[in-house]
Design an enzyme around this catalytic site. Structure first.
Site, PDB file in Angstrom:
ATOM      1  N   ASP A  25       0.857  -1.185   0.000  1.00 12.95           N
ATOM      2  CA  ASP A  25       0.000   0.000   0.000  1.00 12.95           C
ATOM      3  C   ASP A  25       0.890   1.230   0.000  1.00 12.95           C
ATOM      4  O   ASP A  25       1.961   1.241   0.612  1.00 12.95           O
ATOM      5  CB  ASP A  25      -0.975   0.006   1.168  1.00 12.95           C
ATOM      6  CG  ASP A  25      -0.315  -0.154   2.532  1.00 12.95           C
ATOM      7  OD1 ASP A  25      -0.076   0.867   3.198  1.00 12.95           O
ATOM      8  OD2 ASP A  25      -0.050  -1.303   2.935  1.00 12.95           O
ATOM      9  N   GLU A 116      -7.997   3.972  12.478  1.00 14.14           N
ATOM     10  CA  GLU A 116      -6.997   3.591  13.476  1.00 14.14           C
ATOM     11  C   GLU A 116      -6.793   4.751  14.441  1.00 14.14           C
ATOM     12  O   GLU A 116      -7.572   5.706  14.459  1.00 14.14           O
ATOM     13  CB  GLU A 116      -5.697   3.219  12.775  1.00 14.14           C
ATOM     14  CG  GLU A 116      -5.190   4.314  11.839  1.00 14.14           C
ATOM     15  CD  GLU A 116      -3.935   3.936  11.086  1.00 14.14           C
ATOM     16  OE1 GLU A 116      -2.886   3.858  11.752  1.00 14.14           O
ATOM     17  OE2 GLU A 116      -3.996   3.734   9.847  1.00 14.14           O
TER      18      GLU A 116
END
Length: 230
Positions: A25, A116
């Site tokens: 990513d 997150e």
């Protein structure tokens, strides 16, 4: 997506899962990625950061996203959530408008939600929301992505954050694929409440691919079916 069970066999180092499709990513930090080189080094999929909140767009997104496809890498887009800035629905709409779309061409992964710890405030790890409020925020985001793209978003998170900030919610595991963040040499570790397997695992950041290193929990044929929505 139907449950993939091969993740239960992944007990050792990431190298022990050499048969699983490898990916990575990236975000603006990686800038101009050499996609042909990434594919030569084993990349079969990639998630590209598109947006954050309703105010940020990755300036390299288009060239990264299109470059991956031209190199034959299955790609998808992800959104970094800031639930204290605006509603889940508003952030989902912004994300889809600026790269988070999906199509069943076998080359596009479903949109992903990166949720997150708050990187801008260590005192507000859960963005000032109650556990129930966080669950509502995620549901609002997911519903809007589904309405606009036809797919539920993949959820990127850690077990600790999820269990802390959603109160161990099990409301998403049955229809949202899990992208587990867990950089451990010994294996993926605990899963967030509700999930019995991971679909993607971000296991490291110092491999041979740009950005962070990931694995897909299945075969290459399953990866392509997942991209198509089957």
């Amino acid at each position: 997506m139907a449950a993939l069970t091969v993740g239960t066999a992944l007990a050792g180092l990431p190298a022990s899962a050499a048969g699983l499709p490898k990916g990575h990513d990236v975000s603006s930090h990686q800038k101009n990625v050499d996609w042909s080189r990434a594919r030569a080094r084993g990349a079969r999929f990639v998630y590209v950061k598109a947006t954050e909140s309703t105010t940020y767009r990755n300036p390299y997104f288009t060239r990264q996203y299109n470059g991956a496809r031209h190199a034959g890498i299955i790609r998808g887009a992800y959104h970094f959530a800031l639930p204290d800035r605006s509603s889940g629905r508003a952030q989902a709409a912004y994300f889809v408008r600026h790269g988070g779309r999906w199509r069943a061409d076998g080359r596009t992964l479903p949109p992903a939600l990166d949720i997150e710890y708050n990187p801008y405030s260590s005192r507000h790890r859960c963005y000032g929301l109650s556990k129930a409020g966080m669950v509502r925020w995620i549901r609002s985001f997911s519903d809007e992505v589904k309405r606009r793209t036809g797919r539920r978003p993949v959820i990127y998170t850690t077990a600790r954050w999820w269990n802390t900030c959603t109160g161990r919610s099990r409301a998403f595991a049955h229809d949202h694929a899990l992208w587990l963040a867990g950089r451990r040499p010994s294996g993926p570790g605990a899963l967030p409440a509700g999930w019995k397997y991971w679909t993607f695992w971000q296991y490291g950041s110092k491999g041979g691919l740009p950005g962070d290193e990931d694995l897909f929990n299945g075969s290459r044929a399953q990866l392509k079916r997942f991209a198509r929505g089957h």
